[in-house]
Write a protein that holds these residues in place. Sequence first.
Motif, PDB file in Angstrom:
ATOM      1  N   MET A 148       0.882  -1.343   0.146  1.00  7.83           N
ATOM      2  CA  MET A 148      -0.001   0.238   0.046  1.00  7.83           C
ATOM      3  C   MET A 148       0.908   1.365  -0.111  1.00  7.83           C
ATOM      4  O   MET A 148       0.647   2.130  -0.674  1.00  7.83           O
ATOM      5  N   SER A 149       1.799   1.440   0.838  1.00 10.07           N
ATOM      6  CA  SER A 149       2.540   2.486   1.131  1.00 10.07           C
ATOM      7  C   SER A 149       3.586   2.664  -0.390  1.00 10.07           C
ATOM      8  O   SER A 149       3.931   3.580  -0.571  1.00 10.07           O
ATOM      9  N   GLN A 150       3.917   1.511  -0.848  1.00 13.11           N
ATOM     10  CA  GLN A 150       4.952   1.501  -2.015  1.00 13.11           C
ATOM     11  C   GLN A 150       4.078   2.139  -3.041  1.00 13.11           C
ATOM     12  O   GLN A 150       4.546   3.050  -3.758  1.00 13.11           O
ATOM     13  N   ILE A 151       2.853   1.715  -3.434  1.00 15.02           N
ATOM     14  CA  ILE A 151       1.880   2.254  -4.307  1.00 15.02           C
ATOM     15  C   ILE A 151       1.955   3.837  -4.275  1.00 15.02           C
ATOM     16  O   ILE A 151       2.084   4.553  -5.289  1.00 15.02           O
ATOM     17  N   ALA A 152       1.700   4.206  -2.883  1.00 10.75           N
ATOM     18  CA  ALA A 152       1.439   5.853  -2.752  1.00 10.75           C
ATOM     19  C   ALA A 152       2.942   6.451  -3.077  1.00 10.75           C
ATOM     20  O   ALA A 152       2.947   7.546  -3.622  1.00 10.75           O
ATOM     21  N   ALA A 153       4.198   5.701  -2.594  1.00  7.87           N
ATOM     22  CA  ALA A 153       5.046   6.361  -3.108  1.00  7.87           C
ATOM     23  C   ALA A 153       5.353   6.456  -4.472  1.00  7.87           C
ATOM     24  O   ALA A 153       6.029   7.339  -4.982  1.00  7.87           O
ATOM     25  N   ASN A 154       4.913   5.437  -5.243  1.00  9.02           N
ATOM     26  CA  ASN A 154       5.285   5.444  -6.691  1.00  9.02           C
ATOM     27  C   ASN A 154       4.392   6.840  -7.408  1.00  9.02           C
ATOM     28  O   ASN A 154       4.767   7.206  -8.487  1.00  9.02           O
ATOM     29  N   LYS A 155       3.158   6.605  -6.923  1.00 12.48           N
ATOM     30  CA  LYS A 155       2.101   7.497  -7.929  1.00 12.48           C
ATOM     31  C   LYS A 155       1.752   8.747  -6.853  1.00 12.48           C
ATOM     32  O   LYS A 155       1.545   8.452  -5.834  1.00 12.48           O
ATOM     33  N   PRO A 156       1.937   9.826  -7.449  1.00 13.47           N
ATOM     34  CA  PRO A 156       1.596  11.215  -6.594  1.00 13.47           C
ATOM     35  C   PRO A 156       0.270  10.949  -6.458  1.00 13.47           C
ATOM     36  O   PRO A 156      -0.505  10.497  -7.257  1.00 13.47           O
ATOM     37  N   ALA A 157      -0.405  11.503  -5.116  1.00 13.69           N
ATOM     38  CA  ALA A 157      -1.684  11.659  -4.869  1.00 13.69           C
ATOM     39  C   ALA A 157      -2.485  12.492  -5.901  1.00 13.69           C
ATOM     40  O   ALA A 157      -2.011  13.493  -6.352  1.00 13.69           O
ATOM     41  N   PRO A 158      -3.691  11.999  -6.189  1.00 12.81           N
ATOM     42  CA  PRO A 158      -4.304  12.776  -7.217  1.00 12.81           C
ATOM     43  C   PRO A 158      -4.934  13.948  -6.618  1.00 12.81           C
ATOM     44  O   PRO A 158      -5.026  14.201  -5.334  1.00 12.81           O
ATOM     45  N   ASP A 159      -4.904  15.138  -7.601  1.00 14.33           N
ATOM     46  CA  ASP A 159      -5.477  16.340  -6.878  1.00 14.33           C
ATOM     47  C   ASP A 159      -6.978  16.335  -6.988  1.00 14.33           C
ATOM     48  O   ASP A 159      -7.687  15.177  -6.909  1.00 14.33           O
ATOM     49  N   ILE A 160      -7.704  17.541  -6.633  1.00 18.32           N
ATOM     50  CA  ILE A 160      -9.133  17.538  -6.118  1.00 18.32           C
ATOM     51  C   ILE A 160      -9.872  17.042  -7.523  1.00 18.32           C
ATOM     52  O   ILE A 160     -11.115  16.578  -7.165  1.00 18.32           O
ATOM     53  N   THR A 161      -9.503  17.059  -8.538  1.00 18.86           N
ATOM     54  CA  THR A 161     -10.388  16.398  -9.602  1.00 18.86           C
ATOM     55  C   THR A 161     -10.148  14.972  -9.688  1.00 18.86           C
ATOM     56  O   THR A 161     -10.914  14.189 -10.298  1.00 18.86           O
ATOM     57  N   GLY A 162      -9.304  14.169  -8.747  1.00 21.14           N
ATOM     58  CA  GLY A 162      -9.302  12.840  -8.828  1.00 21.14           C
ATOM     59  C   GLY A 162      -8.467  12.377  -9.897  1.00 21.14           C
ATOM     60  O   GLY A 162      -8.699  11.031 -10.350  1.00 21.14           O
ATOM     61  N   MET A 163      -7.686  13.024 -10.428  1.00 18.15           N
ATOM     62  CA  MET A 163      -6.711  12.714 -11.753  1.00 18.15           C
ATOM     63  C   MET A 163      -5.471  12.735 -11.460  1.00 18.15           C
ATOM     64  O   MET A 163      -4.954  13.559 -10.819  1.00 18.15           O
ATOM     65  N   GLN A 164      -4.551  11.682 -12.148  1.00 17.61           N
ATOM     66  CA  GLN A 164      -3.287  11.805 -12.170  1.00 17.61           C
ATOM     67  C   GLN A 164      -2.870  12.866 -13.498  1.00 17.61           C
ATOM     68  O   GLN A 164      -3.315  12.718 -14.367  1.00 17.61           O
ATOM     69  N   GLU A 165      -1.786  13.500 -13.069  1.00 15.23           N
ATOM     70  CA  GLU A 165      -1.119  14.337 -14.276  1.00 15.23           C
ATOM     71  C   GLU A 165      -1.013  13.705 -15.388  1.00 15.23           C
ATOM     72  O   GLU A 165      -1.165  14.288 -16.550  1.00 15.23           O
ATOM     73  N   ALA A 166      -0.483  12.423 -15.251  1.00 13.84           N
ATOM     74  CA  ALA A 166      -0.216  11.507 -16.439  1.00 13.84           C
ATOM     75  C   ALA A 166      -1.229  11.436 -17.375  1.00 13.84           C
ATOM     76  O   ALA A 166      -1.413  11.395 -18.781  1.00 13.84           O
ATOM     77  N   ASP A 167      -2.334  10.976 -16.620  1.00 17.86           N
ATOM     78  CA  ASP A 167      -3.776  10.612 -17.171  1.00 17.86           C
ATOM     79  C   ASP A 167      -4.268  11.652 -18.159  1.00 17.86           C
ATOM     80  O   ASP A 167      -4.687  11.654 -19.116  1.00 17.86           O
ATOM     81  N   TRP A 168      -3.995  12.991 -17.205  1.00 20.98           N
ATOM     82  CA  TRP A 168      -4.683  14.163 -17.809  1.00 20.98           C
ATOM     83  C   TRP A 168      -4.027  14.546 -19.301  1.00 20.98           C
ATOM     84  O   TRP A 168      -4.218  15.010 -20.025  1.00 20.98           O
ATOM     85  N   GLN A 169      -2.614  14.490 -19.130  1.00 21.49           N
ATOM     86  CA  GLN A 169      -2.007  14.858 -20.169  1.00 21.49           C
ATOM     87  C   GLN A 169      -2.176  13.848 -21.479  1.00 21.49           C
ATOM     88  O   GLN A 169      -2.479  14.126 -22.465  1.00 21.49           O
ATOM     89  N   ALA A 170      -2.425  12.678 -21.107  1.00 19.93           N
ATOM     90  CA  ALA A 170      -2.772  11.586 -22.232  1.00 19.93           C
ATOM     91  C   ALA A 170      -4.260  12.049 -22.839  1.00 19.93           C
ATOM     92  O   ALA A 170      -4.160  11.810 -24.123  1.00 19.93           O
ATOM     93  N   ARG A 171      -4.852  12.366 -21.989  1.00 18.70           N
ATOM     94  CA  ARG A 171      -6.199  12.917 -22.676  1.00 18.70           C
ATOM     95  C   ARG A 171      -6.220  14.025 -23.357  1.00 18.70           C
ATOM     96  O   ARG A 171      -6.771  14.243 -24.590  1.00 18.70           O
ATOM     97  N   LEU A 172      -5.449  15.169 -22.864  1.00 18.14           N
ATOM     98  CA  LEU A 172      -5.265  16.372 -23.563  1.00 18.14           C
ATOM     99  C   LEU A 172      -4.661  15.866 -24.989  1.00 18.14           C
ATOM    100  O   LEU A 172      -5.097  16.600 -25.876  1.00 18.14           O
ATOM    101  N   ASP A 173      -3.559  15.175 -25.081  1.00 20.10           N
ATOM    102  CA  ASP A 173      -3.055  14.804 -26.310  1.00 20.10           C
ATOM    103  C   ASP A 173      -3.756  14.129 -27.307  1.00 20.10           C
ATOM    104  O   ASP A 173      -3.916  14.348 -28.368  1.00 20.10           O
TER     105      ASP A 173
END
Lengths: 438, 211
Positions: free
Chosen positions: A1-26
């Motif tokens: 559990m703590s490992q996953i949290a360390a690998n992935k930054p916490a999502p912001d208020i929209t509940g989205m990861q920065e990488a997912d958002w960039q993929a959607r924008l692209d």
Amino acid sequence: MSQIAANKPAPDITGMQEADWQARLDKIASDPRMNEDNTTISAASVRKAAMLMLIIGAVGILVTLIGAVSINFRHALGAFEVGVFTALAISLGSLFWILVFHSLNASWPITLRRQFENIASTIWVPVIMIVIVALIEVTQGGVLLTWLDRSGGYNHLLDVKAPYLNAPFFMVRILIYAMIWIGISHILLKWSRKSDETGDRTLGRKARFLSGAGIPLFALSTAFASFDFLMSLDYRFFSTMWGVYYFASCGLASLSAVAIVATLLRKAGKLDGLVTEEHFHDLGKLIFAFVVFWAYISFSQYFLIWYSNIPEETMWYISRQQHGWQWLFVTMTIGHFALPFLLLIWRKTKRTTMLLCGMGIYLLVMVVLDMVWIIRPMVYLNTTATDPGLAGIWLDIAGVVGVLGIFGGVVALKIPKSPLLPLKDPMLHECLHHKNYV
Amino acid sequence: MDMKSIMNDAKSQGSIYFPMFFPKPAPKFVSESGNAVYGIVAEFSETPKVFRAAKKVRDAGYSKWDVHTPFPIHDMEEAMGIKTTKLPLMAGGAAIVGVGIAILLQWGTTDWLYPTLVQGKPFDAWQPFVPIMFELGILLTAFMCIFGMLALNGLPRFHHPLFSHERFYRVGNDRFFIAIEAIDPNFDPIKTKKLLEEAGGTDITLIEDVD
């Protein structure tokens, strides 16, 4: 559990990861429909139409001013107000729809939303005009708003209503309405334009938060503005449905205006594949709903007053049904409800761009007639002046065309200032594949 | 849409609800065990497969067939070539009938047959009639939407021949089915089976219509 949290930054208020958002924008940016030629319109291509509308508007206002001097001041002010409250209805309704779209997180209207935002943030034009109307009313001691004139001696009803119906509070209220309307519409347009450039996905969440607070503010300010200017044309009259009655015109007028603007943009070769017949279908459904809603509200208001038969309420209708305005009653029943109901109920009307644009123009004329029905019969009521007939009709047309011409010209100048749709809206990917299923 | 096809539709729908009044026509195809043939069903394991297969069956010109899936599939009506339903027209007709009944009921009783004075209002005042016209119009439209929908899709029914097929019960879980009925004019036991095989269907089975 703590490992996953360390690998992935916490999502912001929209509940989205920065990488997912960039993929959607692209993915959105790589869509062939999102090319720059399709999503922007040059200022040069609308300047001609905008200038034409502004010149027609200026001529209309000039004719109204001449009419104010040579025919009848009350009449000219009434004709001007018919135009002002139609323009105000168009931009207030657009503001309402933006608030609803944001707070419901609606995805289908996103490609249309920028036009709603353009029209809503042009609200300063009718707001300046109602301030002018209010200043004329207050300085002249009541032209159409006869409650401002207290020279007639003791009047018990006006004394009782004086805590609300008095000139200083009237002006303060108008300033409050202006701040609410201009403030909310400009903040929402600013955030929407900002997200085009920065792609900040939290702006959508902020707009949704503001919309939640904005809806009650919008409802109260619209209702009270319609009380102040339209219901108080006869200070004896009162109707608890009045605010909703004006709001029904707001919703209908703004949808009609956006249908016209979207059709013109499509005819100019813009928004191809972005605003499709599917979006027009949904716009048409809302127009149909508001045609029925207007009929429901206006009949309910009429029906209760007709049934209870109390003199202080019925005189509002009597002054409109016995002084040469009967034709307008029939025109509104058939033209504002029965005919558009039967035309818009067909799927083909809503899905054909040009047919819906035609319905939009027709319904805007009907909204103007609704304002005529509210304002114009009061002009010659209880006065010694007589209606000038044909010259008066020309004055009415000049007032309405003058205001709507200037309003339309300012909207047209505003459209090329930003892309024709929110380019990086968090829900845009859903709107691009919007479809109505049978 | 001619009169004959409407009558045929009405007959086939009527035979679902009132089988006693509609004697069964002699079956076009009979299985080896002597029972009438309902149709042929093919099984699919994935959504894209059944979607492509549906397009193939549509292009082959079949009209009496259906796709059974555990969940709604977007654009399936296009892939199946389903035409717009007649239900809106039926509902519109019901609305006109409802408003007409309301006008007759109110105007006929309170103005024409037995003029009644209510609250000193005129006999022929139209205003009090409007809410009833609205309500009856809505009522009959809603009835037509519900019962017309049921009549058009043939629900509710006690039994369907596909339920005799043991594997078909997985349609509620993880399998997709295409069933082509024997009453389809294009139906041919060998050609239809071959079409479904080419479309990627597995476990293609002949379904009998056992009373």
